[in-house]
Design a protein around this motif. Structure first.
Motif, PDB file in Angstrom:
ATOM      1  N   GLY A   1       1.236  -1.257  -0.339  1.00  0.00           N
ATOM      2  CA  GLY A   1       0.088  -0.359   0.233  1.00  0.00           C
ATOM      3  C   GLY A   1       1.002   1.212  -0.120  1.00  0.00           C
ATOM      4  N   PHE A   2      -0.225   2.122  -0.753  1.00  0.00           N
ATOM      5  CA  PHE A   2       0.707   3.919  -0.687  1.00  0.00           C
ATOM      6  C   PHE A   2      -0.550   4.765   0.756  1.00  0.00           C
ATOM      7  CE2 PHE A   2       0.836   7.970  -1.968  1.00  0.00           C
ATOM      8  CZ  PHE A   2       2.250   8.879  -1.835  1.00  0.00           C
ATOM      9  N   GLU A   3       0.371   5.203   1.511  1.00  0.00           N
ATOM     10  CA  GLU A   3      -0.443   6.148   2.382  1.00  0.00           C
ATOM     11  C   GLU A   3       0.767   7.508   2.519  1.00  0.00           C
ATOM     12  OE1 GLU A   3      -0.017   6.506   7.272  1.00  0.00           O
ATOM     13  OE2 GLU A   3      -0.394   4.458   5.794  1.00  0.00           O
ATOM     14  N   ARG A   4      -0.819   8.483   1.561  1.00  0.00           N
ATOM     15  CA  ARG A   4       0.149  10.222   2.422  1.00  0.00           C
ATOM     16  C   ARG A   4      -0.329  10.527   3.299  1.00  0.00           C
ATOM     17  NH1 ARG A   4       2.916  14.328  -0.548  1.00  0.00           N
ATOM     18  NH2 ARG A   4       2.539  16.137   0.036  1.00  0.00           N
ATOM     19  N   THR A   5      -0.092  11.039   4.117  1.00  0.00           N
ATOM     20  CA  THR A   5      -1.201  11.865   5.387  1.00  0.00           C
ATOM     21  C   THR A   5      -0.866  13.202   5.568  1.00  0.00           C
ATOM     22  OG1 THR A   5      -0.574  10.106   6.819  1.00  0.00           O
ATOM     23  CG2 THR A   5      -1.578  11.674   8.494  1.00  0.00           C
ATOM     24  N   GLN A   6      -1.585  14.174   5.863  1.00  0.00           N
ATOM     25  CA  GLN A   6      -1.283  15.803   5.343  1.00  0.00           C
ATOM     26  C   GLN A   6      -1.586  16.197   6.790  1.00  0.00           C
ATOM     27  OE1 GLN A   6      -0.367  17.381   2.163  1.00  0.00           O
ATOM     28  NE2 GLN A   6      -1.694  19.132   2.580  1.00  0.00           N
ATOM     29  N   SER A   7      -0.803  16.749   7.793  1.00  0.00           N
ATOM     30  CA  SER A   7      -1.702  17.431   8.662  1.00  0.00           C
ATOM     31  C   SER A   7      -1.384  19.429   8.206  1.00  0.00           C
ATOM     32  CB  SER A   7      -0.598  16.891   9.827  1.00  0.00           C
ATOM     33  OG  SER A   7      -0.106  17.096  10.561  1.00  0.00           O
ATOM     34  N   ARG A   8      -2.454  20.067   8.990  1.00  0.00           N
ATOM     35  CA  ARG A   8      -2.118  21.166   9.431  1.00  0.00           C
ATOM     36  C   ARG A   8      -2.143  22.164  10.615  1.00  0.00           C
ATOM     37  NH1 ARG A   8      -4.161  25.907   6.727  1.00  0.00           N
ATOM     38  NH2 ARG A   8      -2.846  27.489   5.893  1.00  0.00           N
ATOM     39  N   GLU A   9      -1.359  23.137  11.699  1.00  0.00           N
ATOM     40  CA  GLU A   9      -2.399  22.848  11.985  1.00  0.00           C
ATOM     41  C   GLU A   9      -1.335  25.103  12.884  1.00  0.00           C
ATOM     42  OE1 GLU A   9      -1.459  19.850  13.606  1.00  0.00           O
ATOM     43  OE2 GLU A   9       0.760  20.895  12.039  1.00  0.00           O
ATOM     44  N   LYS A  10      -2.830  25.436  13.019  1.00  0.00           N
ATOM     45  CA  LYS A  10      -1.837  27.135  13.736  1.00  0.00           C
ATOM     46  C   LYS A  10      -0.854  27.017  14.397  1.00  0.00           C
ATOM     47  CE  LYS A  10      -4.296  30.623  12.727  1.00  0.00           C
ATOM     48  NZ  LYS A  10      -5.065  31.537  13.314  1.00  0.00           N
TER      49      LYS A  10
ATOM     50  N   TRP B   1       2.088  28.574  10.318  1.00  0.00           N
ATOM     51  CA  TRP B   1       1.763  27.781  10.638  1.00  0.00           C
ATOM     52  C   TRP B   1       2.330  26.113  10.211  1.00  0.00           C
ATOM     53  CZ3 TRP B   1      -4.090  27.023  10.097  1.00  0.00           C
ATOM     54  CH2 TRP B   1      -4.385  27.994  10.466  1.00  0.00           C
ATOM     55  N   HIS B   2       1.616  25.119  10.841  1.00  0.00           N
ATOM     56  CA  HIS B   2       2.434  23.856  11.355  1.00  0.00           C
ATOM     57  C   HIS B   2       2.492  22.638   9.458  1.00  0.00           C
ATOM     58  CE1 HIS B   2       3.730  19.811  12.142  1.00  0.00           C
ATOM     59  NE2 HIS B   2       4.621  20.365  11.940  1.00  0.00           N
ATOM     60  N   LYS B   3       2.890  22.441   8.566  1.00  0.00           N
ATOM     61  CA  LYS B   3       2.656  21.869   8.489  1.00  0.00           C
ATOM     62  C   LYS B   3       3.406  20.488   8.107  1.00  0.00           C
ATOM     63  CE  LYS B   3       1.906  20.653   2.860  1.00  0.00           C
ATOM     64  NZ  LYS B   3       1.465  21.187   1.242  1.00  0.00           N
ATOM     65  N   ALA B   4       2.652  18.762   7.883  1.00  0.00           N
ATOM     66  CA  ALA B   4       3.659  18.310   7.777  1.00  0.00           C
ATOM     67  C   ALA B   4       2.865  16.980   7.017  1.00  0.00           C
ATOM     68  CB  ALA B   4       3.466  17.274   9.907  1.00  0.00           C
ATOM     69  N   VAL B   5       4.123  16.540   6.458  1.00  0.00           N
ATOM     70  CA  VAL B   5       3.562  15.718   5.424  1.00  0.00           C
ATOM     71  C   VAL B   5       4.748  14.137   5.379  1.00  0.00           C
ATOM     72  CG1 VAL B   5       3.474  14.942   2.710  1.00  0.00           C
ATOM     73  CG2 VAL B   5       3.556  17.385   3.583  1.00  0.00           C
ATOM     74  N   ASP B   6       3.827  13.484   5.370  1.00  0.00           N
ATOM     75  CA  ASP B   6       4.529  12.052   5.878  1.00  0.00           C
ATOM     76  C   ASP B   6       3.897  11.149   4.423  1.00  0.00           C
ATOM     77  OD1 ASP B   6       4.253   8.793   6.479  1.00  0.00           O
ATOM     78  OD2 ASP B   6       5.018   9.887   8.759  1.00  0.00           O
ATOM     79  N   SER B   7       4.869  10.172   3.364  1.00  0.00           N
ATOM     80  CA  SER B   7       4.805   9.416   2.115  1.00  0.00           C
ATOM     81  C   SER B   7       5.228   8.201   2.696  1.00  0.00           C
ATOM     82  CB  SER B   7       4.593  10.399   0.775  1.00  0.00           C
ATOM     83  OG  SER B   7       4.022  11.051   1.013  1.00  0.00           O
ATOM     84  N   ARG B   8       4.022   7.047   2.902  1.00  0.00           N
ATOM     85  CA  ARG B   8       5.502   5.904   2.705  1.00  0.00           C
ATOM     86  C   ARG B   8       4.291   4.899   1.980  1.00  0.00           C
ATOM     87  NH1 ARG B   8       4.707   4.575   9.047  1.00  0.00           N
ATOM     88  NH2 ARG B   8       5.076   7.093   9.014  1.00  0.00           N
ATOM     89  N   LEU B   9       5.341   3.298   1.555  1.00  0.00           N
ATOM     90  CA  LEU B   9       5.214   2.669   1.298  1.00  0.00           C
ATOM     91  C   LEU B   9       5.073   1.340   2.805  1.00  0.00           C
ATOM     92  CD1 LEU B   9       6.596   2.202  -2.273  1.00  0.00           C
ATOM     93  CD2 LEU B   9       4.845   2.924  -1.874  1.00  0.00           C
ATOM     94  N   ASN B  10       3.244   1.067   2.616  1.00  0.00           N
ATOM     95  CA  ASN B  10       3.682   0.246   3.740  1.00  0.00           C
ATOM     96  C   ASN B  10       3.417  -1.640   2.882  1.00  0.00           C
ATOM     97  OD1 ASN B  10       3.451   1.711   5.600  1.00  0.00           O
ATOM     98  ND2 ASN B  10       1.008   1.964   5.171  1.00  0.00           N
ATOM     99  N   LEU B  11       4.131  -2.617   3.862  1.00  0.00           N
ATOM    100  CA  LEU B  11       4.678  -3.834   3.139  1.00  0.00           C
ATOM    101  C   LEU B  11       3.908  -4.700   4.182  1.00  0.00           C
ATOM    102  CD1 LEU B  11       7.675  -4.053   1.449  1.00  0.00           C
ATOM    103  CD2 LEU B  11       5.826  -3.171   0.799  1.00  0.00           C
TER     104      LEU B  11
END
Length: 416
Positions: A44-53, A71-81
């Motif tokens: 699987g492919f998973e992309r998580t994007q969060s944003r907070e003030k 503003w803080h922005k976090a991006v996490d992209s991963r392949l899950n096996l």
């Protein structure tokens, strides 16, 4: 290669497979009369994007106010096996490994805030609370900035058992209990490292913490609907390679107390949060062809998570360069997904998740003694070395507000 392809084709087309169940109660089962062996491989492919003030407390006269900072922005992209094997009837062993392609944190001023009026930039205090004698103002961190990390994540090992199996006895639901163990196999992240575009290097992603997740899940097939429920609890335990801020004490308020008295490495290091979670929802079968083993289903669920207080890599750690103490908070949200089976041997899944975090404090370190005792004796060995007078003192603390997370997941499952 031709022989290998022939074997795989025979497994895909001819292996007897267990009947489908809701994805949340799927289990690999072996040694059944009509299904001697189960093996699931998920990619699987998973992309998580969060944003907070991120806001900061300020004292205006006698009133405590909050000033909007970044503003803080976090991006996490991963392949899950993930690999799941049936060890016996309704008994499953699983193994998972994430490959983290990117894990980035970015900081930018909110509208109306700039170098001239930001309390982050216009700082004149040292971590111990004294006035800076070398540079004033001395910014707490650079804005804008982006830090980058990536690499192999922590390995997962799991065991699950189905006490009830509706596929065997249609008078009972599917009921699973399980344990997922996340081993601290990834290289431990050092938050003090500069992983911004200036150095053009990627930091590590590990936290050096064992995590044990106990869970139970139930589902019940009722016509086109299959409602389900899952509850879980994650218990963190320190591993041998965990990080402590005392490894780089230059950003601490009382670094001389590191290793003194009760302030050993365990006490000053990471305190990962405990997490209690629940979700409930239902799968709805929109199409099914039993002759061709084809199926299309929609999945709708509600999610709730409680994250306890702790000292860990939070939303501000990449900027401040250290572990920070967060207060507890709740996450609430939901997920909408779809599952399509082209046969018993191959399934595609897609889902989108939205989560909202309640407001929580990001710099909430305890002083360890009363402010009066600390003022009377600044060298008191009972003062918490992690305490930073610039950020942990009431009227100077940072908080995360308007926190949202969106996650997109795409996966393919192969059944043998």
């Amino acid at each position: 290669m031709l022989r290998l392809r022939a074997i795989l084709a025979a497994l895909l087309l001819g292996a007897p497979l267990a009947a489908s169940a809701a994805d949340i109660t799927r289990i690999a089962s072996s040694f059944d009369e009509d299904d001697p062996f189960d093996l699931f491989i998920d990619v699987g492919f998973e992309r998580t994007q969060s944003r907070e003030k991120i806001v900061r407390e300020q004292l205006a006269g006698t009133e405590l106010q909050e000033a909007s900072e970044v503003w803080h922005k976090a991006v996490d992209s991963r392949l899950n096996l993930k690999l799941a094997i049936g060890l016996y009837k309704d008994l499953e062993f699983s193994f998972g490994l994430p490959l983290i392609l990117q894990q980035n944190d970015s900081y930018n001023f909110v509208s109306g805030t700039n170098d001239a009026n930001s309390t982050i930039v216009n700082n004149c205090l040292n971590p111990d609370g004294t006035l800076s004698s070398t540079a004033c103002p001395s910014s707490l961190f650079t804005i804008p900035q982006t830090s980058k990390r990536g690499g192999l994540g922590n390995m997962h090992f799991g065991m699950a058992y189905a006490f009830f199996n509706q596929q065997r006895d249609d008078t009972k639901p599917m009921w699973l209990v399980g344990l997922d163990y996340e081993a601290p196999t990834a290289k431990v992240r050092d938050p003090s490292e500069d992983n911004t575009a200036v150095t053009n290097t990627k930091g590590n992603v590990g936290d050096g913490v064992h995590k044990y997740t106990f869970y139970t899940s139930l589902s019940r097939k009722m016509g086109v609907a299959e409602p389900y429920f899952k509850a879980s609890y994650t218990l963190p335990v320190l591993g041998p390679g965990f990080y402590s801020n005392c490894a780089h004490p230059e950003t601490l308020g009382t670094p001389e107390n590191c290793g003194v008295g009760k302030w050993n490495r365990k006490e000053t290091g990471i305190h990962a949060p405990q997490v209690a979670s629940f979700l409930f929802g239902s799968e709805f079968t929109a199409f099914r062809d039993t002759n061709k083993d084809q199926k299309f289903a929609l999945d709708i669920r509600t999610i709730g998570n409680y994250v306890s207080a702790g000292r860990y890599y939070n939303e501000l750690s990449a900027a401040m360069g250290k572990l920070l103490s967060s207060s507890d908070f709740f996450q609430v949200g939901g997920q909408v997904g779809a599952t399509a089976s082209a046969g018993e041997a191959f399934t595609l899944r897609a889902s989108g998740t939205f989560l909202y975090d309640t407001d929580h404090t990001l710099t909430n370190e305890s002083l360890g003694v009363t402010p009066q005792d600390a003022a009377a004796n600044p060298s008191n060995p009972d003062i918490n070395p992690n305490f930073d007078y610039r950020t942990d003192l009431t009227t100077r603390r940072f908080r995360a507000t308007e926190s949202t997370t969106f996650r997109l997941e795409l996966s393919a499952s192969f059944a043998f």
